[in-house]
Motif scaffolding. Structure first.
Motif, PDB file in Angstrom:
ATOM      1  N   LEU A  12     -12.230  46.822  87.034  1.00 45.08           N
ATOM      2  CA  LEU A  12     -12.874  47.846  87.864  1.00 45.08           C
ATOM      3  C   LEU A  12     -12.547  49.253  87.367  1.00 45.08           C
ATOM      4  O   LEU A  12     -13.434  50.118  87.301  1.00 45.08           O
ATOM      5  N   TRP A  57     -17.290  52.379  91.659  1.00 46.55           N
ATOM      6  CA  TRP A  57     -16.280  51.633  90.906  1.00 46.55           C
ATOM      7  C   TRP A  57     -14.880  52.153  91.207  1.00 46.55           C
ATOM      8  O   TRP A  57     -13.927  51.378  91.285  1.00 46.55           O
ATOM      9  N   THR A  60     -13.936  50.976  94.734  1.00 48.70           N
ATOM     10  CA  THR A  60     -13.629  49.542  94.719  1.00 48.70           C
ATOM     11  C   THR A  60     -12.289  49.270  94.040  1.00 48.70           C
ATOM     12  O   THR A  60     -11.506  48.435  94.508  1.00 48.70           O
TER      13      THR A  60
END
Length: 292
Positions: A12, A57, A60
């Motif tokens: 990630l 991103w 997350t």
């Protein structure tokens, strides 16, 4: 599951660096490769449909750290509270500039905010991770300068790939100049890691600059993206044994039940995120011309 979630978090973060890397580069280069408001709009339109999705991103990655490795999350963001706060300020200012630019009569302050909000995170993320690895101010400065130069190179390659006309030519020139800084900085910043991905990352940076010079824009962008992926992989390979000084990955992890629940959530949610991102880039894959 501890190792699995460390790999997911590394993935990630790497995706964030690749995608936001060219966002930052475009935001920095737009005023310098554009001549007049129409070309400036052309430059920023290349990231207009995707920049906010790319920030997901980061959200997350941080959320996954909080859930899977709470001790790592709290220790990292406590130790680097000031630079992380400045990164957030930069991201907010950049977002405001991008959203308001078309709604004001004089976009100067919006353009300034976009440049500032792109440069600050591009530098500080490199400084944070270099400080985390080497624990010296000099390493942090070199790491920040390296990531800033790489973002400009990556963004220049992206602009050259996604635009037409004079902006495309100027973006290639800007990428060449950035490469002249990124490559030697990469040698200093990555050679100490001593891993195979770090060595290949330096070669990929050089390949990106050469391919850009030869006007192979798609391959140049792929090479700079690969360099970021490999550099990020090298960093997380080092952090695998001790994500923070004196803290092992097992000590930083949540309990087995939390890890199992996170695994099921990740297996369900992550494919949807990847499909959505891929669809977005497919829809907006064409070159951007100067607006009428």
């Amino acid at each position: 599951m501890i190792n699995l979630w460390f790999v997911i978090i590394a993935f990630l973060w790497t995706g964030y660096f690749v995608l936001e890397g060219f966002d930052f580069g475009v935001g920095l280069l737009a005023p310098f490769v554009s001549r007049g408001p129409r070309e400036h709009r052309q430059s920023l339109d290349t990231i207009g449909p995707v920049w906010d999705g790319n920030e997901v991103w980061l959200i997350t990655a941080v959320g996954a750290m909080f859930a899977a490795f709470p001790a790592w999350y709290s220790g990292l963001f406590s130790a680097f509270y000031l630079p992380v706060a400045l990164i957030l300020v930069g991201l907010i200012v950049r977002g405001v500039g991008l959203e308001w630019r078309g709604k004001v009569d004089n976009p100067f302050w919006c353009d300034l905010g976009i440049v500032f909000g792109s440069a600050l995170p591009a530098f500080l993320w490199g400084a944070v991770f270099a400080e985390l690895l080497y624990d010296t101010v000099l390493a942090a400065v070199v790491g920040g300068a390296f990531t800033l130069a790489v973002c400009v190179l990556h963004g220049g390659a992206f602009l050259a790939l996604r635009t037409t006309g004079p902006v495309r030519a100027r973006a290639r020139t800007a990428a060449l100049i950035a490469g002249a800084f990124a490559i030697p900085l990469g040698v200093v910043a990555l050679s100490n890691l001593g891993t195979v991905p770090a060595l290949i990352a330096m070669a990929a940076l050089a390949a990106g600059a050469v391919l850009n010079w030869r006007r192979r824009e798609g391959w140049a962008f792929a090479a700079t993206a690969a360099a970021i992926v490999l550099a990020s992989a090298s960093v997380f390979m080092e952090l695998r044994w001790a994500p923070l000084p004196g803290l092992t990955l097992a000590e930083a992890a949540s309990g087995p039940y939390t890890m199992r629940m996170l695994t099921w959530i990740g297996l369900i949610a992550l494919p949807f995120v990847l499909v959505y991102q891929g669809w977005t880039y497919w829809v907006f894959r064409k070159r951007v011309a100067v607006p009428a």
